[in-house]
Design an enzyme around this catalytic site. Structure first.
Site, PDB file in Angstrom:
ATOM      1  N   TYR A 158     -73.392 106.913 -15.385  1.00 15.62           N
ATOM      2  CA  TYR A 158     -71.952 107.084 -15.497  1.00 15.62           C
ATOM      3  C   TYR A 158     -71.257 105.760 -15.806  1.00 15.62           C
ATOM      4  CZ  TYR A 158     -72.521 111.852 -14.014  1.00 15.62           C
ATOM      5  OH  TYR A 158     -72.886 113.166 -13.988  1.00 15.62           O
ATOM      6  N   TYR A 209     -72.620 120.052  -6.223  1.00 11.13           N
ATOM      7  CA  TYR A 209     -73.201 119.195  -7.267  1.00 11.13           C
ATOM      8  C   TYR A 209     -74.692 119.489  -7.364  1.00 11.13           C
ATOM      9  CZ  TYR A 209     -74.743 115.389 -10.100  1.00 11.13           C
ATOM     10  OH  TYR A 209     -75.322 114.680 -11.128  1.00 11.13           O
ATOM     11  N   LYS A 246     -85.685 113.709  -4.839  1.00 11.08           N
ATOM     12  CA  LYS A 246     -85.254 112.422  -4.257  1.00 11.08           C
ATOM     13  C   LYS A 246     -86.265 111.823  -3.286  1.00 11.08           C
ATOM     14  CE  LYS A 246     -80.235 112.969  -4.827  1.00 11.08           C
ATOM     15  NZ  LYS A 246     -79.809 111.812  -5.596  1.00 11.08           N
ATOM     16  N   ASP A 295     -80.358 124.129  -2.781  1.00 10.18           N
ATOM     17  CA  ASP A 295     -80.651 122.852  -3.414  1.00 10.18           C
ATOM     18  C   ASP A 295     -80.694 121.803  -2.304  1.00 10.18           C
ATOM     19  OD1 ASP A 295     -80.531 120.368  -4.580  1.00 10.18           O
ATOM     20  OD2 ASP A 295     -78.951 120.865  -6.014  1.00 10.18           O
TER      21      ASP A 295
HETATM   22  N1  PMP Z   1     -78.979 118.297  -6.652  1.00  8.67           N
HETATM   23  C1  PMP Z   1     -78.404 117.504  -5.742  1.00  8.67           C
HETATM   24  C2  PMP Z   1     -77.891 118.102  -4.460  1.00  8.67           C
HETATM   25  C3  PMP Z   1     -78.279 116.129  -5.986  1.00  8.67           C
HETATM   26  O1  PMP Z   1     -77.683 115.342  -5.069  1.00  8.67           O
HETATM   27  C4  PMP Z   1     -78.793 115.602  -7.195  1.00  8.67           C
HETATM   28  C5  PMP Z   1     -78.710 114.115  -7.521  1.00  8.67           C
HETATM   29  N2  PMP Z   1     -77.632 113.432  -7.061  1.00  8.67           N
HETATM   30  C6  PMP Z   1     -79.403 116.463  -8.105  1.00  8.67           C
HETATM   31  C7  PMP Z   1     -79.478 117.796  -7.802  1.00  8.67           C
HETATM   32  C8  PMP Z   1     -79.961 115.952  -9.401  1.00  8.67           C
HETATM   33  O2  PMP Z   1     -81.115 115.214  -9.173  1.00  8.67           O
HETATM   34  P1  PMP Z   1     -81.612 114.125 -10.252  1.00  8.67           P
HETATM   35  O3  PMP Z   1     -80.606 113.043 -10.246  1.00  8.67           O
HETATM   36  O4  PMP Z   1     -82.964 113.703  -9.718  1.00  8.67           O
HETATM   37  O5  PMP Z   1     -81.727 114.836 -11.553  1.00  8.67           O
END
Ligand code: PMP
Length: 432
Positions: free
Chosen positions: A21, A149, A279, A250
């Site tokens: 970003y 998100y 992550k 998620d």
């Molecule tokens: N889902 C959630 C809840 C996240 O916090 C993130 C990353 N901030 C993602 C999906 C996307 O993961 P990545 O950055 O490894 O593509």
């Protein structure tokens, strides 16, 4: 082509590299890391910073961990990569076995993806393919939560908050999904009628077109760092079953202990149909994610038409990533992680509570290893970032949110310094 030979390293970075970003050539200061050890980042100029971000939730055991280093080196000597089509290997087999063991009982099938966003794409494709094979091909849309998100790729973007999800530029291209207001029921409280009714209304109106509801359980991360009631998850499970839609959790940010439970869905004892992990799965060593689902869903897809799940990236189940993930998850399970998280929660509550008295602060909230100071006004990131560095900490706010999610191994002394620095910077930042 430009001649980069006379430029300094930071000038090359500024002229040629996009950061997350960011704009190429922007005047924002960027900090050059030389090495990292435990909870400390060491910059090229010798500055040492206590890392409050764990590299965006991922470095749970700290940097340069001997066990993880060893796992990676040992796997490197055997084989760094091999295609996953038609071939398999021990790191993937052992990691999938462990993930199935530690995740909610009904989740038995694992798809290894390259990143969190891709794991979300895979979850969405799974849900659509499942309904296709159930004879309901119209179920192609998703119900998502405002302030949610889920990543930066196209399908993942479509289920992010359409306004604050940072993706409004692409709104004409994105599939239009259905959104419900973010839950207002607080952690520890029962799910209120307003939240229940909003979800029920969306399902009543759209269940025939909806493949799944998707949400980040308990903690909405990048869309606002909001914490909400575990009882909302139970309500979502009930309503999803009542209206015949799947439930996707998620847990890319919340997984592997961050909220004080191994997976956030354990706060509610709710099992989703599909679970996304990422992550912290590799302890922050490299990119890997996983999408888990039930035997029922994997069997339905396997016995449907075309009878295979339609996804298969080049670096699927990369052996280095799987080996380090296996070492990381074992390291977590063998550590006193629950005590550590409980202690971090206590220390963050103590350390950040003075911030609540500052005029510029709207709310301080802490859950497990996550501490959030929400301000009334958005900060100027370029400016405030430097002030944190001056105080010897790495904290990267966004918008109105100053937040931390430290490595689980952070000492009480480091936690205290981190919190003092946050208090100091916020107090003085708003006096100028
Ligand atoms: N889902 C959630 C809840 C996240 O916090 C993130 C990353 N901030 C993602 C999906 C996307 O993961 P990545 O950055 O490894 O593509």
């Amino acid at each position: 082509m430009s001649d980069s030979t006379t430029l300094t390293a930071l000038e090359i970075d500024r002229q040629h590299i996009w950061h997350p970003y960011s704009a190429i050539g922007a005047p924002h200061k960027i900090f050059h890391v030389e090495s990292a050890q435990g909870c400390t980042l060491k910059l090229k100029d010798g500055t040492k910073l206590i890392d409050g971000m764990a590299s965006w939730w991922s470095v749970i055991h700290g940097y340069n961990h001997p066990t993880l280093n060893e796992a990676l080196k040992a796997q490197c000597d055997k084989m760094s990569h091999v295609m996953f089509g038609g071939l398999t290997h021990d790191p993937a087999i052992e990691l999938s076995k462990l993930l199935v063991e530690i995740s909610p009982q009904e989740l038995e099938a694992v798809f290894f993806a390259d990143s969190g966003s891709v794991a979300v794409e895979v979850a969405m494709k799974m849900a659509i393919q499942y309904w296709h094979d159930q004879g309901k091909p119209k179920k192609q849309r998703f119900i998502s939560l405002l302030n949610g998100y889920h990543g930066d790729t196209f399908a993942a973007m479509s289920v992010c908050d359409p306004i604050n999800g940072m993706h409004s530029l692409f709104s004409e291209t994105l599939t239009k999904q259905f959104f419900v207001p973010a839950p207002t029921s607080k952690p520890g409280e029962a799910c209120n009628e307003h939240d229940k009714q909003a979800l029920r209304a969306a399902l009543e109106n759209h269940h025939q077109d909806t493949a799944a509801i998707i949400m980040e359980p308990i903690v909405q991360g990048a869309g606002g760092m909001r914490f909400y009631s575990e009882s909302y998850l139970r309500e979502a499970r009930k309503l999803a079953d009542e209206f015949g839609v799947l439930l996707i959790f998620d847990e890319i940010a919340t997984g592997f202990g961050r909220t004080g439970k191994l997976f956030a869905c354990e706060h509610a004892e709710v099992t989703p149909d599909i679970l996304c992990l990422g992550k912290a799965i590799t302890g922050g060593y490299m990119t890997l994610a996983a999408t888990l689902t039930t035997r029922h869903i994997s069997d339905t897809i396997s016995s449907g038409n075309p009878g295979v799940f339609m996804h298969g990236p080049t670096f699927m189940a990369n052996p280095l990533a799987c080996a380090v993930a296996l070492a990381s998850v074992k390291q977590l399970l063998n550590s006193p992680w629950e005590d550590r998280l409980a202690n971090i929660e206590t220390k963050l509550k103590q350390g950040l509570s003075p911030c609540a008295k500052l005029d510029s602060v709207n709310e301080v909230r802490v859950l497990g290893g996550i501490g959030v100071v929400e301000l009334y006004e958005a900060v100027n990131m370029a400016e405030i970032q430097g002030r944190f560095v001056e105080q010897g900490v790495w904290v990267r706010p966004f918008g109105k949110l100053v937040y931390v999610m430290p490595p689980y191994i952070m000492s009480d002394d480091e936690l205290a310094k981190l919190c003092q620095a946050i208090h100091h910077v916020i107090k003085h930042y708003h006096q100028v």
